[in-house]
Design an enzyme around this catalytic site. Structure first.
Site, PDB file in Angstrom:
ATOM      1  N   ASP A 322       0.864  -1.183   0.000  1.00 31.90           N
ATOM      2  CA  ASP A 322       0.000   0.000   0.000  1.00 31.90           C
ATOM      3  C   ASP A 322       0.905   1.239   0.000  1.00 31.90           C
ATOM      4  OD1 ASP A 322      -2.165   1.710   0.132  1.00 31.90           O
ATOM      5  OD2 ASP A 322      -3.190   0.597   1.697  1.00 31.90           O
ATOM      6  N   GLU A 524     -10.454   6.990   4.344  1.00 33.27           N
ATOM      7  CA  GLU A 524      -9.575   6.408   5.354  1.00 33.27           C
ATOM      8  C   GLU A 524      -9.003   7.512   6.248  1.00 33.27           C
ATOM      9  OE1 GLU A 524      -5.905   4.894   3.680  1.00 33.27           O
ATOM     10  OE2 GLU A 524      -6.223   5.991   1.850  1.00 33.27           O
TER      11      GLU A 524
END
Ligand code: BGC
Length: 642
Positions: A322, A524
């Site tokens: 990520d 997020e």
């Protein structure tokens, strides 16, 4: 725990088996011996620098075509809210031109070699091709979970793939197959359900839609799918984003990995690793004595990446990190990913220019010094080339010449918009309908109120044109309608008054108040609630408390009250429900307010009737019930966590 509808019995949900150990996966896209021979021969010809170029994935804003040629970079991504030339309304043609210029630069990198290595472009298309102006935006995954319709999910995958291909791109960072277990997590809505059984059924459907099977993947109408985030990102303590999961391995496997099993069987070609940690002795430090003790972050987990995912499960595609997430591992820094590469990462998504160049050079040094074995690098590059071969990259023309690229009638086309509206409609869940308040008459006099009634951002949520989605305006979403506009379309402008804050309207002049309330857009990090926060809607923000005040006033006035909640997660809304005659959960339905309004009114001829969605997540009956979930029936002796 109180679910108004029966959770986990969505039609089409598969019966999930219980796994005592990590299962061997048989992928729908298997190894091709002839291709393996070709790839092996190619890897043998690559220099170390060429190999590392395949392993680094920088971000559009921090990468030029000249960098791609100089470093022989193998892939790039555009982050959320990054557009060609910084233009948020960049056209499909502008995207194609951008991707094309990087593709060309990669070709030039191999000008002096007897072979080429094709380039890949990746993007976060998580509810439609959501970073691109004019693309179709679909409901967020939690709403799709409520629809209980795997075939709908497959069709959405297919439509999304066509739109991605329409901008010349090859690869999406979707689907998210998390099994979110705590409503405080700001990424809750990226998951389909708290129920591993439903996640399992949907994960396969979305991968089939996006990739289109082996033949589809090799064509220029489909894209590479990425299942994320491996693993237990939805199982962290207190729902912390990028936090720590402490559940036993049995639950990591049977709750949190369920979506991965199905997606990998369906042939998903990439897995993105989670920012989170799994604190368990099995998650060992693989380079003892090399600095700080290993902090259990997934990006450093040789156990979960190499031993489990690659060896035990037999995954043969790309494991991608990520965004800068290697830096979370105690043995790494933002400019040095050696420990994480040794854990099993194949492609490193490193955003900043200085960081990706440093990761490249430090890996070069580590391989020369024997810290990273050449065999590890060869494993990574073999996987990258394998996926490129399966995606037909050696056969596809340059992005600008592909069959859907820049073509009118693909991006945001009427058929895809209708599919989005269908999904939004199917995702509506009715929690209450006293005295037959719904459906409403099509000639009712409507007072349209509440903070969400005329605010497109509350419908579309995060990951919509920008990262947090909170700066989106009507101008960003052609063809969109708020619920207020949609109500006008049903009853006629003269019969509706739109007064979001209920500042001037006299309720006595109307037959019904449609009150749309809901969360402000978030993604997020920003959307995560601190552990001590209440889950009560009206406790979360002053503007939400005003919505409750509106409901109290309306109740006092005696008017029929129909409330719609737009939300990324179940919230405690008992008082709001009690103050309403009818209560509908709309999740994050996307740009089509018409679909939400359609569920409230008596259908016109030929339109679907009623509201059919079912809760994909348990509904809290107390303001502190953040992590109450259905007991998974497939896990013998499951004990509810303390
Ligand atoms: C998110 C990923 C996403 C990536 C690239 C990260 O912050 O966690 O889900 O794919 O960014 O945009």
């Amino acid at each position: 725990m109180a679910g108004a509808r029966v959770l986990g019995r969505q039609p089409g949900a598969s019966q999930l088996p219980y796994y005592r150990s990590w299962p061997r996966i048989t992928s729908a896209i298997g190894l091709d011996p002839a291709a393996e021979t070709r790839i092996g021969a190619l890897v043998a010809q690559l220099t170390l620098e060429e190999k590392l170029g395949q392993m680094i994935q920088p971000e559009l804003a921090e990468l030029t075509p000249a960098d791609v040629t100089a470093y022989k970079i193998g892939s790039a991504l555009n982050g959320a809210g990054i557009w060609p030339g910084g233009d948020r309304h960049a056209s499909a043609a502008a995207w194609v031109d951008t991707v094309d210029s990087y593709w060309q630069a990669a070709r030039e990198a191999y000008a002096g070699r007897p072979f080429t290595i094709p380039f890949l472009w990746a993007t976060d298309a998580v509810h439609g091709h959501n970073n691109v102006y004019g693309a179709t935006i679909f409901p967020h995954n939690i709403g799709l979970g409520a629809a209980g319709d795997p075939d709908l999910v497959r069709r959405i995958g297919e439509a999304t793939a066509a739109e991605i291909a329409g901008t010349g791109m090859d690869w999406t960072f979707a689907p998210t197959v998390t099994t979110p277990r705590d409503r405080r997590w700001g990424r809750y809505y990226e998951g389909y359900s708290e129920d591993p059984q439903l996640v399992h059924a949907y994960a396969a459907a979305m991968v089939r839609g996006l990739q289109g099977g082996a033949d589809g993947l090799a064509s220029d109408r489909h894209v590479i799918a990425t299942v994320k985030h491996w693993v237990a990102d939805g199982g962290t303590v207190d729902g912390a984003d990028r936090g720590t999961a402490r559940c036993p391995e049995d639950l990591v496997r049977n709750i949190h990995a369920a979506g991965f099993f199905a997606a990998l069987e369906a042939g998903a070609q990439a897995v993105m690793v989670s920012f989170s940690a799994w604190e368990d002795p099995a998650n060992y430090g693989h380079s003892p004595g090399s600095g700080e003790p290993y902090n259990f972050k997934l990006h450093g987990s040789r156990y979960l990446i190499t031993d489990v995912l690659k060896r035990a499960m037999g995954f043969d595609g790309i494991v991608i990190s990520d965004w800068d997430a290697h830096a979370e591992v105690s043995g790494c820094t933002i400019g040095d990913a050696g420990y994480a590469i040794n854990a099993g990462l194949d492609v490193l998504m490193v955003a900043g220019r200085a960081a990706w160049q440093s990761v490249y050079h430090s890996a070069l040094r580590d391989v020369r010094d024997g810290v990273i074995p050449v065999a590890r690098i060869d494993d990574a590059v073999t996987r990258v080339l394998r996926v490129k071969a399966r995606a037909g990259m050696w056969h596809k023309p340059r992005p600008g010449e592909r069959s859907l690229a820049g073509r009118p009638g693909v991006l945001g086309c009427a058929a895809h918009q209708a599919l989005s509206a269908e999904a939004a409609r199917k995702s509506l869940v009715l929690l209450k309908n006293s005295g037959g308040a719904l459906p409403l008459a099509r000639d009712a006099r409507v007072l349209a109120t509440g903070s969400g009634v005329d605010d497109i951002r509350k419908q579309t949520g995060g990951w919509t044109l920008s990262w947090q989605g909170d700066d989106v305006t009507r101008a960003d979403l052609p063809g969109a309608s708020t619920v207020a506009e949609a109500i006008r379309g049903v009853v006629g402008t003269g019969r509706v008054l739109v007064d979001p804050g209920l500042t001037s309207a006299d309720p006595a002049r109307f037959d019904v108040a449609v009150v749309v309330i809901g969360e402000d857009s978030y993604a997020e990090m920003r959307g995560t609630l601190k552990p001590w926060r209440s889950l009560a809607y009206a406790d979360l923000k002053l503007s939400y408390a005003r919505d409750l005040a509106i409901l109290r006033r309306l109740r006092g006035s005696g008017i029929t009250v129909v409330t719609v909640l737009l939300t990324g997660r179940p919230l405690y809304v008992t008082e709001e429900i009690n103050l309403s005659d009818a209560f509908v959960v709309g999740w994050l339905p996307g740009p089509h307010g018409t679909a939400v309004a359609g569920g409230l009114f008596r259908p016109a001829d030929g339109q679907p009737a009623g509201i059919s969605g079912r809760l994909p997540a348990s509904w809290p009956r107390r303001r502190d019930l953040a992590a109450v979930n259905r007991i998974p029936p497939h896990i013998p002796g499951y004990r509810v966590p303390p």
